[in-house]
Design an enzyme around this catalytic site. Structure first.
Site, PDB file in Angstrom:
ATOM      1  N   SER A   1      11.712 -13.024 -16.253  1.00  0.00           N
ATOM      2  CA  SER A   1      12.330 -13.956 -17.189  1.00  0.00           C
ATOM      3  C   SER A   1      11.288 -14.956 -17.658  1.00  0.00           C
ATOM      4  CB  SER A   1      13.491 -14.702 -16.522  1.00  0.00           C
ATOM      5  OG  SER A   1      13.996 -15.693 -17.394  1.00  0.00           O
ATOM      6  N   HIS A   2      11.509 -15.509 -18.811  1.00  0.00           N
ATOM      7  CA  HIS A   2      10.640 -16.576 -19.299  1.00  0.00           C
ATOM      8  C   HIS A   2      10.780 -17.836 -18.442  1.00  0.00           C
ATOM      9  CE1 HIS A   2      10.068 -13.991 -22.718  1.00  0.00           C
ATOM     10  NE2 HIS A   2       9.171 -14.829 -23.193  1.00  0.00           N
ATOM     11  N   SER A   3      11.853 -17.922 -17.695  1.00  0.00           N
ATOM     12  CA  SER A   3      12.101 -19.059 -16.817  1.00  0.00           C
ATOM     13  C   SER A   3      12.026 -18.602 -15.364  1.00  0.00           C
ATOM     14  CB  SER A   3      13.492 -19.641 -17.089  1.00  0.00           C
ATOM     15  OG  SER A   3      13.896 -20.490 -16.045  1.00  0.00           O
TER      16      SER A   3
ATOM     17  N   ASP B   1      14.018 -10.307 -19.843  1.00  0.00           N
ATOM     18  CA  ASP B   1      14.974 -11.082 -20.625  1.00  0.00           C
ATOM     19  C   ASP B   1      14.730 -11.029 -22.132  1.00  0.00           C
ATOM     20  OD1 ASP B   1      12.768 -12.811 -20.680  1.00  0.00           O
ATOM     21  OD2 ASP B   1      13.849 -14.531 -19.881  1.00  0.00           O
TER      22      ASP B   1
ATOM     23  N   SER C   1       8.774 -10.816 -25.557  1.00  0.00           N
ATOM     24  CA  SER C   1       7.412 -10.847 -25.019  1.00  0.00           C
ATOM     25  C   SER C   1       7.378 -10.488 -23.538  1.00  0.00           C
ATOM     26  CB  SER C   1       6.745 -12.200 -25.270  1.00  0.00           C
ATOM     27  OG  SER C   1       7.423 -13.234 -24.593  1.00  0.00           O
TER      28      SER C   1
END
Length: 139
Positions: free
Chosen positions: A9-11, A79, A82
């Site tokens: 995930s980006h987070s 997610d 990228s």
């Protein structure tokens, strides 16, 4: 075959939360969370994803718990766009047999975790179950 999971995930917090939920269904399946830009911000980093792949495959220190068997293959759940690109780069640079599931990350991770507990699980069967989550209606 033993199949493990990597959630990208980006987070970092989101990845950890998704893994926390999926782990409830995963039995001894290895699952790693990876997210963030490595500096506390939003993003994904191919090297971090590669380290998570190695950890699930039992090729790196600090990976999944010792009572979880190393995975022969890894299904990667991502997610956003990228994260796909960076996961593809990480897989290319890795010796781990891994595939990306085109699935909603949370529901796909839960489905994949359940599927991975099947003694006859394969990389393809776990990916298929992750991708089947796209068809689940929530209401």
């Amino acid at each position: 075959m033993t199949v493990g999971l990597v959630v990208v995930s980006h987070s970092e917090r989101a990845a950890e939360g998704i893994v926390e939920i999926a782990a409830e269904m995963a039995g001894e399946t290895r699952i790693e969370a990876v997210g963030g830009d490595g500096q506390g911000g939003i993003g994904t980093v191919p090297d971090d994803i590669g380290e998570a792949l190695a950890a699930v495959a039992g090729e790196a220190a600090g990976g999944a718990e010792a009572d979880e068997p190393p995975a022969d293959g890894v299904v990667v759940l991502v997610d956003l766009g990228s994260a796909v690109m960076n996961a593809e780069v990480a897989i290319e640079l890795s010796d781990v047999d891994a595939v990306i599931a085109d699935a909603p990350v949370l529901e796909g991770a839960v489905n994949a975790a359940v599927a991975a507990t099947d003694p006859s699980a394969t990389l393809e069967s776990v990916r298929e179950q992750a991708e089947a989550a796209a068809e689940i209606s929530k209401v």
